[in-house]
Scaffold this active site. Structure first.
Site, mmCIF file in Angstrom:
data_model
loop_
_atom_site.group_PDB
_atom_site.id
_atom_site.type_symbol
_atom_site.label_atom_id
_atom_site.label_comp_id
_atom_site.label_asym_id
_atom_site.label_seq_id
_atom_site.Cartn_x
_atom_site.Cartn_y
_atom_site.Cartn_z
ATOM 1 N N GLY A 12 0.832 -1.222 0.000
ATOM 2 C CA GLY A 12 0.000 0.000 0.000
ATOM 3 C C GLY A 12 0.854 1.256 0.000
ATOM 4 O O GLY A 12 0.477 2.284 0.559
ATOM 5 N N GLY A 15 -0.304 4.949 -0.879
ATOM 6 C CA GLY A 15 -1.371 5.576 -0.112
ATOM 7 C C GLY A 15 -0.900 6.760 0.723
ATOM 8 O O GLY A 15 0.250 7.195 0.642
ATOM 9 N N GLN A 16 -1.835 7.270 1.533
ATOM 10 C CA GLN A 16 -1.544 8.479 2.332
ATOM 11 C C GLN A 16 -0.337 8.270 3.239
ATOM 12 O O GLN A 16 0.547 9.123 3.321
ATOM 13 C CB GLN A 16 -2.779 8.845 3.184
ATOM 14 C CG GLN A 16 -2.606 10.175 3.904
ATOM 15 C CD GLN A 16 -3.667 10.427 4.982
ATOM 16 O OE1 GLN A 16 -4.479 9.553 5.288
ATOM 17 N NE2 GLN A 16 -3.654 11.617 5.537
ATOM 18 N N ASP A 38 2.334 -1.859 -4.388
ATOM 19 C CA ASP A 38 0.929 -1.450 -4.348
ATOM 20 C C ASP A 38 0.212 -2.229 -5.449
ATOM 21 O O ASP A 38 0.856 -2.736 -6.372
ATOM 22 C CB ASP A 38 0.800 0.061 -4.582
ATOM 23 C CG ASP A 38 -0.493 0.639 -4.000
ATOM 24 O OD1 ASP A 38 -0.426 1.340 -2.968
ATOM 25 O OD2 ASP A 38 -1.564 0.402 -4.591
ATOM 26 N N ARG A 40 -1.762 -0.744 -7.438
ATOM 27 C CA ARG A 40 -1.795 0.194 -8.566
ATOM 28 C C ARG A 40 -0.438 0.182 -9.247
ATOM 29 O O ARG A 40 0.598 0.143 -8.577
ATOM 30 C CB ARG A 40 -2.110 1.604 -8.067
ATOM 31 C CG ARG A 40 -3.552 1.742 -7.626
ATOM 32 C CD ARG A 40 -3.826 3.166 -7.236
ATOM 33 N NE ARG A 40 -3.495 3.468 -5.853
ATOM 34 C CZ ARG A 40 -3.221 4.677 -5.404
ATOM 35 N NH1 ARG A 40 -3.188 5.696 -6.216
ATOM 36 N NH2 ARG A 40 -2.972 4.872 -4.125
ATOM 37 N N ASP A 57 -0.609 -7.366 -5.599
ATOM 38 C CA ASP A 57 -1.887 -7.321 -4.887
ATOM 39 C C ASP A 57 -1.732 -8.142 -3.607
ATOM 40 O O ASP A 57 -1.291 -9.298 -3.664
ATOM 41 C CB ASP A 57 -2.975 -7.923 -5.797
ATOM 42 C CG ASP A 57 -4.366 -7.718 -5.231
ATOM 43 O OD1 ASP A 57 -4.580 -7.971 -4.023
ATOM 44 O OD2 ASP A 57 -5.251 -7.306 -6.003
ATOM 45 N N TYR A 147 -14.846 -2.126 8.317
ATOM 46 C CA TYR A 147 -13.434 -1.749 8.483
ATOM 47 C C TYR A 147 -12.973 -2.037 9.920
ATOM 48 O O TYR A 147 -11.922 -2.649 10.130
ATOM 49 C CB TYR A 147 -13.303 -0.263 8.149
ATOM 50 C CG TYR A 147 -11.950 0.349 8.414
ATOM 51 C CD1 TYR A 147 -10.824 -0.023 7.693
ATOM 52 C CD2 TYR A 147 -11.804 1.336 9.393
ATOM 53 C CE1 TYR A 147 -9.588 0.567 7.929
ATOM 54 C CE2 TYR A 147 -10.579 1.944 9.626
ATOM 55 C CZ TYR A 147 -9.476 1.551 8.890
ATOM 56 O OH TYR A 147 -8.251 2.139 9.128
ATOM 57 N N LYS A 151 -10.169 -4.606 11.444
ATOM 58 C CA LYS A 151 -9.034 -4.125 12.254
ATOM 59 C C LYS A 151 -8.935 -4.910 13.562
ATOM 60 O O LYS A 151 -7.834 -5.253 14.002
ATOM 61 C CB LYS A 151 -9.164 -2.614 12.504
ATOM 62 C CG LYS A 151 -8.864 -1.780 11.271
ATOM 63 C CD LYS A 151 -7.402 -1.944 10.863
ATOM 64 C CE LYS A 151 -7.099 -1.430 9.483
ATOM 65 N NZ LYS A 151 -5.752 -1.763 9.018
HETATM 66 P P1 NAD Z 1 -4.740 4.635 1.758
HETATM 67 O O1 NAD Z 1 -6.132 4.289 1.380
HETATM 68 O O2 NAD Z 1 -4.292 6.033 1.576
HETATM 69 O O3 NAD Z 1 -3.716 3.693 0.988
HETATM 70 C C1 NAD Z 1 -3.934 2.312 0.890
HETATM 71 C C2 NAD Z 1 -3.137 1.815 -0.301
HETATM 72 O O4 NAD Z 1 -3.380 0.418 -0.405
HETATM 73 C C3 NAD Z 1 -3.541 2.454 -1.629
HETATM 74 O O5 NAD Z 1 -2.415 2.982 -2.281
HETATM 75 C C4 NAD Z 1 -4.159 1.308 -2.416
HETATM 76 O O6 NAD Z 1 -3.882 1.374 -3.801
HETATM 77 C C5 NAD Z 1 -3.478 0.114 -1.778
HETATM 78 N N1 NAD Z 1 -4.257 -1.118 -1.925
HETATM 79 C C6 NAD Z 1 -5.599 -1.273 -1.830
HETATM 80 N N2 NAD Z 1 -5.921 -2.540 -2.079
HETATM 81 C C7 NAD Z 1 -4.788 -3.208 -2.332
HETATM 82 C C8 NAD Z 1 -4.481 -4.549 -2.658
HETATM 83 N N3 NAD Z 1 -5.435 -5.463 -2.794
HETATM 84 N N4 NAD Z 1 -3.178 -4.872 -2.827
HETATM 85 C C9 NAD Z 1 -2.208 -3.964 -2.708
HETATM 86 N N5 NAD Z 1 -2.432 -2.663 -2.418
HETATM 87 C C10 NAD Z 1 -3.717 -2.297 -2.227
HETATM 88 O O7 NAD Z 1 -4.555 4.166 3.273
HETATM 89 P P2 NAD Z 1 -3.594 4.783 4.382
HETATM 90 O O8 NAD Z 1 -4.308 5.917 5.007
HETATM 91 O O9 NAD Z 1 -2.241 4.983 3.859
HETATM 92 O O10 NAD Z 1 -3.646 3.594 5.457
HETATM 93 C C11 NAD Z 1 -2.619 2.650 5.628
HETATM 94 C C12 NAD Z 1 -2.939 1.793 6.834
HETATM 95 O O11 NAD Z 1 -3.093 2.622 7.985
HETATM 96 C C13 NAD Z 1 -4.246 1.004 6.709
HETATM 97 O O12 NAD Z 1 -4.103 -0.233 7.362
HETATM 98 C C14 NAD Z 1 -5.237 1.845 7.487
HETATM 99 O O13 NAD Z 1 -6.281 1.083 7.999
HETATM 100 C C15 NAD Z 1 -4.361 2.393 8.588
HETATM 101 N N6 NAD Z 1 -4.890 3.628 9.169
HETATM 102 C C16 NAD Z 1 -4.902 4.792 8.463
HETATM 103 C C17 NAD Z 1 -5.421 5.946 9.063
HETATM 104 C C18 NAD Z 1 -5.446 7.259 8.346
HETATM 105 O O14 NAD Z 1 -6.016 8.237 8.876
HETATM 106 N N7 NAD Z 1 -4.858 7.378 7.156
HETATM 107 C C19 NAD Z 1 -5.914 5.884 10.367
HETATM 108 C C20 NAD Z 1 -5.939 4.676 11.020
HETATM 109 C C21 NAD Z 1 -5.398 3.553 10.437
HETATM 110 N N1 SER Z 2 -8.677 7.557 9.194
HETATM 111 C C1 SER Z 2 -9.237 6.246 9.175
HETATM 112 C C2 SER Z 2 -10.606 6.253 8.612
HETATM 113 O O1 SER Z 2 -11.268 7.266 8.753
HETATM 114 C C3 SER Z 2 -9.285 5.676 10.578
HETATM 115 O O2 SER Z 2 -8.853 4.396 10.537
HETATM 116 O O3 SER Z 2 -11.030 5.276 8.068
#
Ligand code: NAD
Ligand code: SER
Length: 330
Positions: A12, A15-16, A38, A40, A57, A147, A151
């Site tokens: 991933g 992602g963010q 990723d 993508r 994937d 979700y 988790k």
């Molecule tokens: P995001 O949605 O920004 O990025 C997720 C990435 O995973 C994307 O680039 C997507 O293309 C990739 N992805 C999706 N399906 C896939 C697959 N089947 N195979 C490979 N890649 C795949 O998410 P994020 O915010 O970067 O979150 C990363 C982790 O942190 C996650 O486990 C999320 O639950 C956790 N998290 C994030 C936040 C937040 O505020 N950003 C808060 C709590 C927990």
């Molecule tokens: N920032 C995340 C969401 O809103 C929390 O896991 O899904």
């Protein structure tokens, strides 16, 4: 039990969190030792030239296995997931990617005798029955979203792999993360990022949760540092493994708007709560992260005021350099 972290795979990575964590890990462990992956195909501009990238994937264990063998991976930061808002639109997809992906990574961690597997969790693990204020580390986990269900299962599964197979799996419950590098990917806390983009571009914003909605939040530099600090912590000091509460600040949507208004006085915010509201209402307003503080020395650096200033400075600089369209989330 502790083995050295040498060759890392980030899932991933586009992602963010992944875009920024990958860069931070490359700076720390060497660019060639951190493989971004990723589902993508195209690496972002930031990642394209800074180190290896592979399309994989996380539901495809063979594809992951090939990357692990090719690069001699001993540590995985597993970020690929479907987040809360998209997860409520597509619950079956959320279950499949979050659970199959996590199980694949844990299995591969055991098969390849990995040094470390890091799997983030979320404030979404909580729901009915958990205290909303200063939510303790050990509390009822009855999430209202798919979700959140994934988790909780992910935490339990990772802890099981620690006990049953001796895998060094670790994880933290991130609050909502705020950042300017890469837009968030479909979570409930995304409004707390979008509001900054709106402040520097449109001067007005429609917020999808109520003004009095309070959630725990964190600025990305703290999240990146915390993630790496947990990964590098002494295993012998850890009493918890996959479920560390992590906190920095809590504020309402209205307080965030007011803080931004100190820098953008004419900024207008209206509130039109939609389906995100029920998700936000099921989550804590603040959380107790004393286990992370005691067991691996966690301490946040950023608060609402300093984060707001820094977010606006970065987005304005980007706007000045590239034009308004580049400052908006895609
Ligand atoms: P995001 O949605 O920004 O990025 C997720 C990435 O995973 C994307 O680039 C997507 O293309 C990739 N992805 C999706 N399906 C896939 C697959 N089947 N195979 C490979 N890649 C795949 O998410 P994020 O915010 O970067 O979150 C990363 C982790 O942190 C996650 O486990 C999320 O639950 C956790 N998290 C994030 C936040 C937040 O505020 N950003 C808060 C709590 C927990
Ligand atoms: N920032 C995340 C969401 O809103 C929390 O896991 O899904």
């Amino acid at each position: 039990m502790k083995k050295e972290i040498r060759r890392i795979m980030v899932t991933g990575a586009l992602g963010q969190i992944g875009t920024e964590l990958t860069v931070a890990l490359r700076n720390r462990y060497g660019a060639e030792n951190v493989v971004a992956t990723d589902c993508r195909p195209l690496p972002s501009e930031t990642l394209r030239d800074s180190g290896p990238f592979q399309t994989a994937d996380v539901t495809d264990a063979d594809a992951l296995d090939q990357v692990i063998r090719k690069y001699g991976i001993d540590t995985v930061f597993h970020l690929a997931a479907i987040l809360s808002a998209v997860g409520e639109q597509k619950p079956q997809l959320c279950w499949r990617i979050n659970m199959e992906g996590t199980l694949n990574i844990l299995e591969l961690g055991v098969r390849h005798e990995m040094a470390r597997v890091i799997i983030p969790s979320s404030i979404a693990v909580w729901g009915k029955g958990a205290p909303l204020e200063n939510t303790p580390q050990e509390s009822v986990l009855k999430p209202a979203t798919m979700y959140g269900v994934t988790k909780v299962c992910g935490e339990l599964l990772a802890d099981y792999y620690v006990r049953r197979f001796g895998l060094d799996a670790r994880g933290l419950r991130y609050p909502g993360l705020i950042s300017f590098e890469t837009p968030p990917g479909g979570g409930t806390t995304d409004y707390a990022v979008a509001i900054f983009y709106a402040a520097v571009t449109e001067g007005k914003f429609t917020c999808f949760v109520r003004e009095d909605t309070v959630l725990p939040m964190m600025y990305m530099p703290d999240a990146i540092r915390g993630t790496i600090e947990l990964a590098e912590a002494d295993f012998a000091r850890l009493r918890h493994h996959a479920d560390f509460n992590l906190a920095a600040m809590s504020f309402s949507a209205g307080e965030l708007a007011a803080c931004i208004r100190k820098h953008v006085p004419a900024f207008e915010v209206t509130y039109e709560p939609d389906y995100h509201q029920a998700i936000a209402d099921s989550w804590p307003r603040s959380i107790d992260d004393s286990a992370a503080r005691d067991e691996w020395g966690w301490k946040p650096d950023w608060d609402l005021e300093s984060m707001t200033r820094d977010m606006l400075d970065h987005l304005r600089a980007r706007l000045a350099n590239k034009g308004a369209s580049a400052a908006r989330p895609s």
